[in-house]
Design an enzyme around this catalytic site. Sequence first.
Site, short mmCIF file in Angstrom:
data_model
loop_
_atom_site.label_atom_id
_atom_site.label_comp_id
_atom_site.label_asym_id
_atom_site.label_seq_id
_atom_site.Cartn_x
_atom_site.Cartn_y
_atom_site.Cartn_z
CB SER A 18 7.30 9.43 1.81
OG SER A 18 8.04 8.26 1.77
N GLY A 20 3.03 11.37 -0.93
CA GLY A 20 1.61 11.00 -0.94
C GLY A 20 0.98 11.06 -2.33
CE1 TYR A 58 9.01 -4.14 10.16
CE2 TYR A 58 10.72 -5.74 10.61
CZ TYR A 58 9.66 -4.98 11.05
OH TYR A 58 9.24 -5.05 12.35
CD GLU A 154 16.08 2.47 -9.48
OE1 GLU A 154 16.19 3.73 -9.58
OE2 GLU A 154 16.67 1.80 -8.62
CE LYS A 191 14.57 29.94 1.24
NZ LYS A 191 14.86 31.26 0.65
CB THR A 195 8.80 23.30 -6.66
OG1 THR A 195 8.35 22.80 -5.41
CG2 THR A 195 7.69 23.18 -7.69
CB CYS A 386 -4.34 -15.24 7.16
SG CYS A 386 -3.93 -16.32 5.79
CD GLN A 390 -2.68 -20.89 8.61
OE1 GLN A 390 -1.47 -20.80 8.85
NE2 GLN A 390 -3.14 -20.99 7.37
CG HIS A 512 -5.98 -11.61 4.15
ND1 HIS A 512 -4.94 -11.16 4.95
CD2 HIS A 512 -5.59 -12.81 3.68
CE1 HIS A 512 -3.99 -12.07 4.97
NE2 HIS A 512 -4.35 -13.09 4.20
CD GLU A 514 -6.48 -8.11 6.13
OE1 GLU A 514 -7.49 -8.78 6.45
OE2 GLU A 514 -5.34 -8.63 5.99
N1 GLN Z 1 1.62 -18.65 6.37
C1 GLN Z 1 0.24 -19.03 6.38
C2 GLN Z 1 -0.17 -19.75 5.10
O1 GLN Z 1 0.50 -19.63 4.09
C3 GLN Z 1 -0.65 -17.81 6.61
C4 GLN Z 1 -0.57 -16.79 5.51
C5 GLN Z 1 -1.14 -15.45 5.89
O2 GLN Z 1 -1.27 -15.14 7.07
N2 GLN Z 1 -1.41 -14.61 4.90
O3 GLN Z 1 -1.16 -20.41 5.07
#
Ligand code: GLN
Length: 538
Positions: A18, A20, A58, A154, A191, A195, A386, A390, A512, A514
């Site tokens: 972490s 960065g 998570y 790994e 320190k 490093t 998404c 729905q 999406h 975003e």
């Molecule tokens: N679970 C929903 C689907 O598969 C929405 C998926 C999501 O929000 N990315 O359609």
Amino acid sequence: MQKIPTKYIFVTGGVASSLGKGIIAASLGKLLMARGFNVTIQKLDPYINIDPGTMNPYEHGECYVTSDGAETDLDLGHYERFLGNSTSQANNVTTGSIYQTVINKERKGDYLGKTVQIIPHITDEIKRRIKLLGDTNKFDFVITEIGGTVGDIESLPYIEAVRQLKWELEKSTLFIHLTLVPFLSAAGELKTKPTQHSVKTLLESGIQPDILVCRTEHKLNEHIKRKIALFCNVEKEAVIESLDAETIYEVPLLMQKENLDKVVLRKLKIKDETEVNLDKWKDFLFKLNNPKKSITIALVGKYIKLKDSYKSIVESFIHAGTEKNCEVKIKWISAEDLIEGKTINDQLANIHGLLVAPGFGDRGIEGKIQAIKYVRENDIPFLGICLGMQCAVIEFARNVLDMKDANSTEMNKKTDFPVIDIMHNQKEITNKGGTMRLGSYSCQLTKDSNAFKAYNTNSINERHRHRYEFNNSYLNKFEEGGMLATGNNKENNLVEIIEISSHKWFVGVQFHPEYSSTVLKPSPLFSSFIDACINNNK
Ligand code: GLN
């Protein structure tokens, strides 16, 4: 601009995770691009999953989706947001995907009776994946970030593979090692020993870093820099200080001050006198740090304890908010708490807008639906992404169209009103990994809709990640009731956007937005949503 043979820059990390690496890689990429070079950034991830698509947020934070439909590490989101150019499937490599390729070849008999081993077979495949991007001849620089911390079991095959690449390509490679220089308050000192040790670990694997980027809470004085340089066998100018920053968007400027790009170019023997112009970036940063107004948007989701679960949404708020000179405060609300905890009215009081996040499975779904009911009835701006879209469809069916147990068949297979249903071509699919409707698809917008006003065009392309869709057999009922399909994918006859025309700003999108928001090009939909929230604050 001179065309140079592709250079490979490797970014490793030591001492702690972490620190960065992704932001340093993205910042260096930004500086090189500002000089006119073509740059791409790649992430090598040391886990066995083929991709992070099957991981719980998570575990790994958000799963970022590229336009070509790869489910990838969230660092790719940083690369795109900083550089403003698209990444692809080739930009994220996992140990799982490397082994899958090698094992498939073994089963086909491609290894002609040989024993298949980490060296050379796995390392050769890693090298092939790194060179794939360079071989496109599109890039002057391929920056490869190696996930994990040196010394991890790994990452060993990756470290060995890039050692070999350095040996093969010698003058076309460069190693940047990111470390931590901790401050011990009891001793009142920075320190350098951690490093030194992490560079020793790299040396044991045959890699001498060319540049050290030292993450620190306090400025590194000349003495400390000299000490690190001496003990780690690098030039003093190649010891780069990386001070903790207020925002990740400051890091390119900090790296420029430290001459990271100049040192990189000098070490790779590339002459370039370009004056780096980051004015637009600086304007963004100034506006980010000096907002003229402030709004609060509730973000209802299932994984809110780890903010990285919704990384691209948070960054999209920053990009679009800054464009509008507005600080966007996010009120994080766990969808499950909306049912069990305080009343909806209490939790959603004083918000200027609501965003209901994407997600999977039925946990928290009723809370999302309750929150949407509240903003629909109270004329508060709403953006559903998404699963969020729905849920808006389900809420409207239940509470406006009187379809009492309306649901998505993802949540209740036996519902009388399957207003959201599995897509036709998903019905036979049993494997979970990489099988959703993924990546960029086109969407036609209805004139005069809020979506059209946001994008200001008839046709857009946005990225997807879902298996379920609006059930078109209910479309007439919805439109008669006032929820309109204002965005459609013509090829698949799929509803991509729903809106309530009588509402101030109520937009649900199957895609999406975003994922495509960048610092210098915020998502038009987020910008428009923020405008609506600002107006709601007046
Ligand atoms: N679970 C929903 C689907 O598969 C929405 C998926 C999501 O929000 N990315 O359609």
